[in-house]
Write a protein that holds these residues in place. Structure first.
Motif, PDB file in Angstrom:
ATOM      1  N   ASP A   1      -1.205   7.968  -1.811  1.00 19.31           N
ATOM      2  CA  ASP A   1      -0.150   7.951  -2.581  1.00 19.31           C
ATOM      3  C   ASP A   1       0.800   7.007  -1.977  1.00 19.31           C
ATOM      4  N   ALA A   2       0.881   6.860  -0.523  1.00 20.00           N
ATOM      5  CA  ALA A   2       1.699   5.915   0.247  1.00 20.00           C
ATOM      6  C   ALA A   2       1.499   4.526   0.110  1.00 20.00           C
ATOM      7  N   VAL A   3       0.179   4.444  -0.410  1.00 20.35           N
ATOM      8  CA  VAL A   3      -0.286   3.076  -0.788  1.00 20.35           C
ATOM      9  C   VAL A   3      -0.287   2.491  -2.120  1.00 20.35           C
ATOM     10  N   TRP A   4      -0.611   3.747  -2.991  1.00 20.99           N
ATOM     11  CA  TRP A   4      -0.705   3.412  -4.481  1.00 20.99           C
ATOM     12  C   TRP A   4       0.892   3.444  -5.063  1.00 20.99           C
ATOM     13  N   ALA A   5       1.925   4.229  -4.488  1.00 19.23           N
ATOM     14  CA  ALA A   5       2.955   4.155  -5.192  1.00 19.23           C
ATOM     15  C   ALA A   5       3.916   2.881  -4.938  1.00 19.23           C
TER      16      ALA A   5
END
Length: 217
Positions: A53-57
């Motif tokens: 999520d630290a990449v996706w968001a």
């Protein structure tokens, strides 16, 4: 539930819950991953794909910001922290409205796709709605009938392609020209050193994608 390791790994169901997106939207983003730069799967757990999520968001926020810029002929204010909560006056600037009257009207009579408030300020005589910036970007990105009729014209008020006129795009073009055949993973650390503000890898991936597709103005 998201898997907590050294990273927070989200399945598609977790992304849907955390970011308020529909299953069809998430599926469409994944299907179009070659064009939109969707982050790769971080890990497959029990046959289920998970993303960091630290990449996706940050990738998704930046994608919405760019789509918003390309989908309006107004002058939207699309900078700032995607997660920042803003009131009606700032929301109007984000959307390129003349003033907050349109925002107030949309709260009472929302058009298709207008996001519900993410929170409220409790004032002495009234409640003031607040939205996350990226929810407003998403509205602009998906808004119908307000974009460029017949295509995306060039010029200050519209973008013919993502990051047109952005100095970061010029840097990306120069890096690609100087290092033909280099991968994004090789170019991004160099690019991150050339800007005063640090931009995430998902952002640079989108910029490099646009630079490769549009090597010249």
């Amino acid at each position: 539930m998201p898997r907590k390791t050294s990273r927070t790994l989200y399945s598609r169901a977790d992304l849907r819950q955390a970011h308020g997106l529909s299953e069809s939207t998430l599926q469409n983003l994944w299907t179009d991953r070659e064009n939109n730069g969707h982050p790769p799967v971080a890990e497959t757990i029990d046959g289920v794909m998970h993303w960091d999520d630290a990449v996706w968001a940050p990738w998704h926020h930046e994608l919405q910001r760019q789509r918003a810029a390309a989908n309006t002929t107004n002058s939207p204010k699309l900078d700032g922290d995607p997660e920042e909560m803003v009131g009606p006056a700032e929301a109007a600037k984000v959307c390129g409205f003349a003033d907050s009257a349109t925002v107030s009207h949309y709260v009472k009579n929302p058009p298709e796709g207008w996001p519900p408030p993410d929170g409220w300020d409790e004032l002495p005589t009234r409640r003031r709605p607040k939205w996350k910036r990226w929810h407003l970007w998403q509205y602009l990105a998906n808004r119908k009938g307000r974009g460029h009729a017949g295509g995306r014209p060039k010029g200050r008020r519209g973008l013919a392609y993502p990051y047109q006129g952005d100095e970061r795009l010029a840097l990306a073009r120069e890096a690609i020209a100087a290092n033909p055949g280099a991968t994004n993973a090789t170019l991004i650390p160099q690019l991150q050193e050339q800007t005063e503000k640090t931009y995430s890898r998902p952002v640079w991936n989108l910029i490099l994608k646009s630079a490769r597709e549009h090597p010249e103005e």
